[in-house]
Scaffold this motif. Sequence first.
Motif, short mmCIF file in Angstrom:
data_model
loop_
_atom_site.label_atom_id
_atom_site.label_comp_id
_atom_site.label_asym_id
_atom_site.label_seq_id
_atom_site.Cartn_x
_atom_site.Cartn_y
_atom_site.Cartn_z
N TYR A 11 0.81 -1.23 0.00
CA TYR A 11 0.00 0.00 0.00
C TYR A 11 0.84 1.28 0.00
N LYS B 149 -0.06 3.90 -2.49
CA LYS B 149 -1.34 4.59 -2.26
C LYS B 149 -1.27 5.53 -1.06
N GLU C 6 -18.84 -5.58 10.54
CA GLU C 6 -18.02 -4.84 9.58
C GLU C 6 -18.47 -3.39 9.49
N ARG D 8 -16.28 -0.05 10.30
CA ARG D 8 -16.12 1.04 9.33
C ARG D 8 -16.57 2.37 9.93
N THR E 65 -9.98 5.82 3.60
CA THR E 65 -10.31 4.71 2.72
C THR E 65 -10.15 3.46 3.58
N VAL E 66 -11.17 2.63 3.62
CA VAL E 66 -11.15 1.40 4.42
C VAL E 66 -11.28 0.24 3.46
N GLU E 67 -10.26 -0.63 3.45
CA GLU E 67 -10.25 -1.74 2.49
C GLU E 67 -9.95 -3.06 3.17
N ASN E 68 -10.61 -4.11 2.68
CA ASN E 68 -10.23 -5.47 3.01
C ASN E 68 -9.12 -5.83 2.03
N THR E 69 -7.93 -6.10 2.53
CA THR E 69 -6.81 -6.41 1.65
C THR E 69 -6.95 -7.78 1.00
N ASP F 194 -8.50 -11.90 6.39
CA ASP F 194 -9.13 -10.61 6.10
C ASP F 194 -8.52 -9.48 6.91
N TYR G 202 -7.74 -5.81 7.28
CA TYR G 202 -8.27 -4.54 6.80
C TYR G 202 -7.23 -3.45 7.01
N ALA H 254 -6.94 0.96 6.95
CA ALA H 254 -7.57 2.28 6.85
C ALA H 254 -6.45 3.29 6.68
#
Length: 195
Positions: A36, A39, A166, A170, A181-185, A190, A192, A194
């Motif tokens: 990441y 990003k 979840e 969030r 931005t909150v993502e499940n990688t 799982d 996550y 942020a």
Amino acid sequence: MKLDIDYSNDARWEVFDRDRSEFTVPNIFIDVLMRYAGKIKRLKNINHAIETGTFMGKTTSFLAAHFNVVHTVELVVTEEKKESYNNIRKQFPNIEWYKGSSDLALVDILKANPDTTFFFLLDAHDCQLSPLKDELVNIKTHSNKKDHVIIIDDCVDLGSGNWPTEQEMRDLLLDINPKYTVENTGIGRDIYIAY
């Protein structure tokens, strides 16, 4: 964060329990950060890390190589863990060790460093019991900074036991910073992120 450490010949690959061809670092959490880094432009300027759930300290030593200061918290410190921590201490004097509940330790750490941007690795839980809600509330309440990078492990357990759902997780993250931005990688169980 130091982003230029070469792990190609690191002996820890021998005990890394995943397919090496999929990773650049023999630690899943540092690998996620590396993936990441493009990003998260500010990542290279974050010099402090907080890890909840030290366990044996393997990830702690990776964090200590990448960050100037690492705070790590473990609830249950056994003799075996103490021995491991003492060995890590000899190599990495930049680690601050805490014994106790992660949500309470976060209050102390953040009150002492309210204007510091941190990388957080929140991993002080099992499949039923998790202090995650309180950890996230304490980050919001006791830090003046809102641009932390946060990784949460084992989010496959969201909604079970006392884990938040979840959506609750969030919401708590967006309460810290509405622009996150909150993502499940999709990595591990799982993980996550942020940012």
